[in-house]
Design a protein around this motif. Structure first.
Motif, PDB file in Angstrom:
ATOM      1  N   THR A  44     -64.000 -11.470  30.332  1.00 34.40           N
ATOM      2  CA  THR A  44     -62.669 -11.237  30.889  1.00 34.40           C
ATOM      3  C   THR A  44     -62.530 -11.807  32.298  1.00 34.40           C
ATOM      4  O   THR A  44     -61.490 -12.382  32.635  1.00 34.40           O
ATOM      5  CB  THR A  44     -62.374  -9.718  30.920  1.00 34.40           C
ATOM      6  OG1 THR A  44     -62.544  -9.199  29.610  1.00 34.40           O
ATOM      7  CG2 THR A  44     -60.976  -9.426  31.402  1.00 34.40           C
ATOM      8  N   GLU A  45     -63.541 -11.635  33.128  1.00 32.90           N
ATOM      9  CA  GLU A  45     -63.440 -12.035  34.536  1.00 32.90           C
ATOM     10  C   GLU A  45     -63.913 -13.458  34.806  1.00 32.90           C
ATOM     11  O   GLU A  45     -63.968 -13.880  35.952  1.00 32.90           O
ATOM     12  CB  GLU A  45     -64.216 -11.041  35.397  1.00 32.90           C
ATOM     13  CG  GLU A  45     -63.625  -9.644  35.327  1.00 32.90           C
ATOM     14  CD  GLU A  45     -64.401  -8.624  36.147  1.00 32.90           C
ATOM     15  OE1 GLU A  45     -65.215  -9.026  37.003  1.00 32.90           O
ATOM     16  OE2 GLU A  45     -64.180  -7.426  35.929  1.00 32.90           O
ATOM     17  N   THR A  46     -64.255 -14.198  33.744  1.00 31.45           N
ATOM     18  CA  THR A  46     -64.670 -15.588  33.955  1.00 31.45           C
ATOM     19  C   THR A  46     -63.437 -16.483  34.073  1.00 31.45           C
ATOM     20  O   THR A  46     -62.381 -16.184  33.528  1.00 31.45           O
ATOM     21  CB  THR A  46     -65.563 -16.094  32.803  1.00 31.45           C
ATOM     22  OG1 THR A  46     -64.805 -16.131  31.597  1.00 31.45           O
ATOM     23  CG2 THR A  46     -66.793 -15.214  32.624  1.00 31.45           C
ATOM     24  N   GLU A  47     -63.601 -17.581  34.803  1.00 32.02           N
ATOM     25  CA  GLU A  47     -62.506 -18.534  34.987  1.00 32.02           C
ATOM     26  C   GLU A  47     -63.076 -19.947  35.022  1.00 32.02           C
ATOM     27  O   GLU A  47     -64.268 -20.136  35.255  1.00 32.02           O
ATOM     28  CB  GLU A  47     -61.776 -18.268  36.315  1.00 32.02           C
ATOM     29  CG  GLU A  47     -61.097 -16.933  36.409  1.00 32.02           C
ATOM     30  CD  GLU A  47     -60.454 -16.698  37.777  1.00 32.02           C
ATOM     31  OE1 GLU A  47     -60.812 -17.398  38.748  1.00 32.02           O
ATOM     32  OE2 GLU A  47     -59.586 -15.809  37.861  1.00 32.02           O
ATOM     33  N   GLY A  48     -62.215 -20.917  34.809  1.00 30.82           N
ATOM     34  CA  GLY A  48     -62.543 -22.320  35.012  1.00 30.82           C
ATOM     35  C   GLY A  48     -63.835 -22.773  34.368  1.00 30.82           C
ATOM     36  O   GLY A  48     -64.042 -22.612  33.170  1.00 30.82           O
ATOM     37  N   ASP A  49     -64.711 -23.375  35.214  1.00 32.47           N
ATOM     38  CA  ASP A  49     -65.965 -23.933  34.711  1.00 32.47           C
ATOM     39  C   ASP A  49     -66.863 -22.867  34.086  1.00 32.47           C
ATOM     40  O   ASP A  49     -67.558 -23.136  33.099  1.00 32.47           O
ATOM     41  CB  ASP A  49     -66.732 -24.636  35.846  1.00 32.47           C
ATOM     42  CG  ASP A  49     -66.050 -25.918  36.304  1.00 32.47           C
ATOM     43  OD1 ASP A  49     -65.177 -26.433  35.559  1.00 32.47           O
ATOM     44  OD2 ASP A  49     -66.387 -26.399  37.401  1.00 32.47           O
ATOM     45  N   GLU A  50     -66.858 -21.669  34.660  1.00 30.52           N
ATOM     46  CA  GLU A  50     -67.705 -20.610  34.099  1.00 30.52           C
ATOM     47  C   GLU A  50     -67.239 -20.259  32.689  1.00 30.52           C
ATOM     48  O   GLU A  50     -68.043 -20.139  31.767  1.00 30.52           O
ATOM     49  CB  GLU A  50     -67.693 -19.359  34.976  1.00 30.52           C
ATOM     50  CG  GLU A  50     -68.567 -18.253  34.381  1.00 30.52           C
ATOM     51  CD  GLU A  50     -68.607 -16.982  35.195  1.00 30.52           C
ATOM     52  OE1 GLU A  50     -69.400 -16.092  34.813  1.00 30.52           O
ATOM     53  OE2 GLU A  50     -67.876 -16.857  36.199  1.00 30.52           O
ATOM     54  N   ARG A  51     -65.944 -20.088  32.509  1.00 26.84           N
ATOM     55  CA  ARG A  51     -65.397 -19.764  31.188  1.00 26.84           C
ATOM     56  C   ARG A  51     -65.702 -20.894  30.205  1.00 26.84           C
ATOM     57  O   ARG A  51     -66.107 -20.660  29.063  1.00 26.84           O
ATOM     58  CB  ARG A  51     -63.896 -19.520  31.274  1.00 26.84           C
ATOM     59  CG  ARG A  51     -63.238 -19.176  29.946  1.00 26.84           C
ATOM     60  CD  ARG A  51     -61.781 -18.811  30.155  1.00 26.84           C
ATOM     61  NE  ARG A  51     -61.680 -17.497  30.729  1.00 26.84           N
ATOM     62  CZ  ARG A  51     -61.378 -16.395  30.041  1.00 26.84           C
ATOM     63  NH1 ARG A  51     -61.122 -16.465  28.765  1.00 26.84           N
ATOM     64  NH2 ARG A  51     -61.316 -15.236  30.637  1.00 26.84           N
ATOM     65  N   ALA A  52     -65.519 -22.125  30.641  1.00 33.50           N
ATOM     66  CA  ALA A  52     -65.785 -23.283  29.781  1.00 33.50           C
ATOM     67  C   ALA A  52     -67.261 -23.338  29.390  1.00 33.50           C
ATOM     68  O   ALA A  52     -67.594 -23.660  28.239  1.00 33.50           O
ATOM     69  CB  ALA A  52     -65.360 -24.567  30.481  1.00 33.50           C
ATOM     70  N   LEU A  53     -68.141 -23.025  30.331  1.00 30.55           N
ATOM     71  CA  LEU A  53     -69.574 -23.026  30.053  1.00 30.55           C
ATOM     72  C   LEU A  53     -69.925 -21.969  29.015  1.00 30.55           C
ATOM     73  O   LEU A  53     -70.663 -22.237  28.069  1.00 30.55           O
ATOM     74  CB  LEU A  53     -70.360 -22.796  31.352  1.00 30.55           C
ATOM     75  CG  LEU A  53     -71.874 -22.884  31.269  1.00 30.55           C
ATOM     76  CD1 LEU A  53     -72.330 -24.255  30.802  1.00 30.55           C
ATOM     77  CD2 LEU A  53     -72.487 -22.558  32.634  1.00 30.55           C
ATOM     78  N   TYR A  54     -69.388 -20.755  29.168  1.00 31.93           N
ATOM     79  CA  TYR A  54     -69.673 -19.705  28.189  1.00 31.93           C
ATOM     80  C   TYR A  54     -69.103 -20.075  26.815  1.00 31.93           C
ATOM     81  O   TYR A  54     -69.815 -20.061  25.808  1.00 31.93           O
ATOM     82  CB  TYR A  54     -69.129 -18.338  28.619  1.00 31.93           C
ATOM     83  CG  TYR A  54     -69.338 -17.321  27.517  1.00 31.93           C
ATOM     84  CD1 TYR A  54     -70.623 -16.858  27.230  1.00 31.93           C
ATOM     85  CD2 TYR A  54     -68.285 -16.888  26.732  1.00 31.93           C
ATOM     86  CE1 TYR A  54     -70.844 -15.974  26.181  1.00 31.93           C
ATOM     87  CE2 TYR A  54     -68.499 -16.003  25.679  1.00 31.93           C
ATOM     88  CZ  TYR A  54     -69.778 -15.559  25.408  1.00 31.93           C
ATOM     89  OH  TYR A  54     -69.999 -14.698  24.358  1.00 31.93           O
ATOM     90  N   LEU A  55     -67.812 -20.413  26.777  1.00 29.49           N
ATOM     91  CA  LEU A  55     -67.159 -20.669  25.489  1.00 29.49           C
ATOM     92  C   LEU A  55     -67.638 -21.964  24.830  1.00 29.49           C
ATOM     93  O   LEU A  55     -67.629 -22.073  23.601  1.00 29.49           O
ATOM     94  CB  LEU A  55     -65.644 -20.690  25.661  1.00 29.49           C
ATOM     95  CG  LEU A  55     -65.023 -19.342  26.057  1.00 29.49           C
ATOM     96  CD1 LEU A  55     -63.535 -19.493  26.333  1.00 29.49           C
ATOM     97  CD2 LEU A  55     -65.279 -18.278  24.995  1.00 29.49           C
ATOM     98  N   GLY A  56     -68.083 -22.919  25.626  1.00 31.99           N
ATOM     99  CA  GLY A  56     -68.523 -24.200  25.068  1.00 31.99           C
ATOM    100  C   GLY A  56     -70.000 -24.292  24.752  1.00 31.99           C
ATOM    101  O   GLY A  56     -70.394 -24.959  23.791  1.00 31.99           O
ATOM    102  N   ASP A  57     -70.839 -23.615  25.570  1.00 26.31           N
ATOM    103  CA  ASP A  57     -72.283 -23.768  25.423  1.00 26.31           C
ATOM    104  C   ASP A  57     -73.003 -22.527  24.905  1.00 26.31           C
ATOM    105  O   ASP A  57     -74.016 -22.647  24.224  1.00 26.31           O
ATOM    106  CB  ASP A  57     -72.918 -24.158  26.765  1.00 26.31           C
ATOM    107  CG  ASP A  57     -72.521 -25.544  27.223  1.00 26.31           C
ATOM    108  OD1 ASP A  57     -71.792 -26.239  26.480  1.00 26.31           O
ATOM    109  OD2 ASP A  57     -72.927 -25.934  28.333  1.00 26.31           O
ATOM    110  N   VAL A  58     -72.524 -21.348  25.249  1.00 25.22           N
ATOM    111  CA  VAL A  58     -73.234 -20.120  24.876  1.00 25.22           C
ATOM    112  C   VAL A  58     -72.665 -19.508  23.597  1.00 25.22           C
ATOM    113  O   VAL A  58     -73.401 -19.244  22.638  1.00 25.22           O
ATOM    114  CB  VAL A  58     -73.212 -19.077  26.022  1.00 25.22           C
ATOM    115  CG1 VAL A  58     -73.950 -17.814  25.615  1.00 25.22           C
ATOM    116  CG2 VAL A  58     -73.818 -19.663  27.290  1.00 25.22           C
ATOM    117  N   GLU A  59     -71.361 -19.294  23.565  1.00 28.44           N
ATOM    118  CA  GLU A  59     -70.765 -18.593  22.422  1.00 28.44           C
ATOM    119  C   GLU A  59     -71.011 -19.285  21.088  1.00 28.44           C
ATOM    120  O   GLU A  59     -71.327 -18.604  20.100  1.00 28.44           O
ATOM    121  CB  GLU A  59     -69.265 -18.372  22.657  1.00 28.44           C
ATOM    122  CG  GLU A  59     -68.641 -17.333  21.733  1.00 28.44           C
ATOM    123  CD  GLU A  59     -68.366 -17.814  20.330  1.00 28.44           C
ATOM    124  OE1 GLU A  59     -68.320 -16.973  19.412  1.00 28.44           O
ATOM    125  OE2 GLU A  59     -68.188 -19.039  20.126  1.00 28.44           O
TER     126      GLU A  59
END
Length: 170
Positions: A44-59
């Motif tokens: 919920t509190e992720t934004e920008g590059d951090e959100r992209a990193l989680y959704l693109g590489d981790v999830e």
């Protein structure tokens, strides 16, 4: 788990299914010391590059591991696994998810977590994410594990296919 320091929490027995002929309800009684884990993620509190990193590489790696446990987990001691996206009161997806699984034993869960390629990939992706962001990471992760005594658990099914939940274990 404090009891795990003095007790191996080994399973007692195998899953057993009984069908009520009148209702068709199938009751599955798992072995004693069934191990349950709920492992959650909140971005919920992720934004920008951090959100992209989680959704693109981790999830995606996490999803692949959860799909393996759902489809082929019996081979490693996982009776059932569901990867769930949390929704709000309107049914819209939130930025939260969790995996919920039932394991033959804590030892089977540990063995998968320590060395199975699907979990090794999840761990590596998460460590890369966390080492990239350090203490500034806004992703929230948690694990809840419990081991349940025999006789304190049963799972009931009506009209379900034979790979639903613990039905696939009997």
């Amino acid at each position: 788990m404090p009891q795990g320091q003095t007790d191996r929490l080994e399973p007692t027995g195998e899953p057993v299914a009984e069908t009520d002929p009148a209702s068709g309800v199938i009751t599955v009684r798992p072995p004693g010391n069934l191990c349950l884990i709920r492992s959650g993620q909140e971005w919920t509190e992720t934004e920008g590059d951090e959100r992209a990193l989680y959704l693109g590489d981790v999830e995606p790696v996490l999803r692949a591991g959860m799909d393996f446990l759902r489809d082929d987990g019996l081979a490693v001691g996982c009776y059932a696994n569901r990867y769930v996206r949390v929704t709000d009161e309107t049914g819209a997806e939130t930025d939260k998810s969790f995996g919920l699984s039932g394991w033959h034993s804590p030892a089977d869960l540990e063995a998968w977590a320590e060395s199975h390629p699907t979990h090794v990939a999840i761990f590596r992706a998460a460590m890369k994410y966390l080492s990239t962001l350090g203490p500034a990471a806004n992703l929230r992760l948690y694990h809840e594990v419990t081991v349940i005594d025999a006789g304190r658990q049963e799972f009931r099914y009506l009209g379900c296919h034979d790979r639903t939940g613990l039905l696939r274990a009997v």
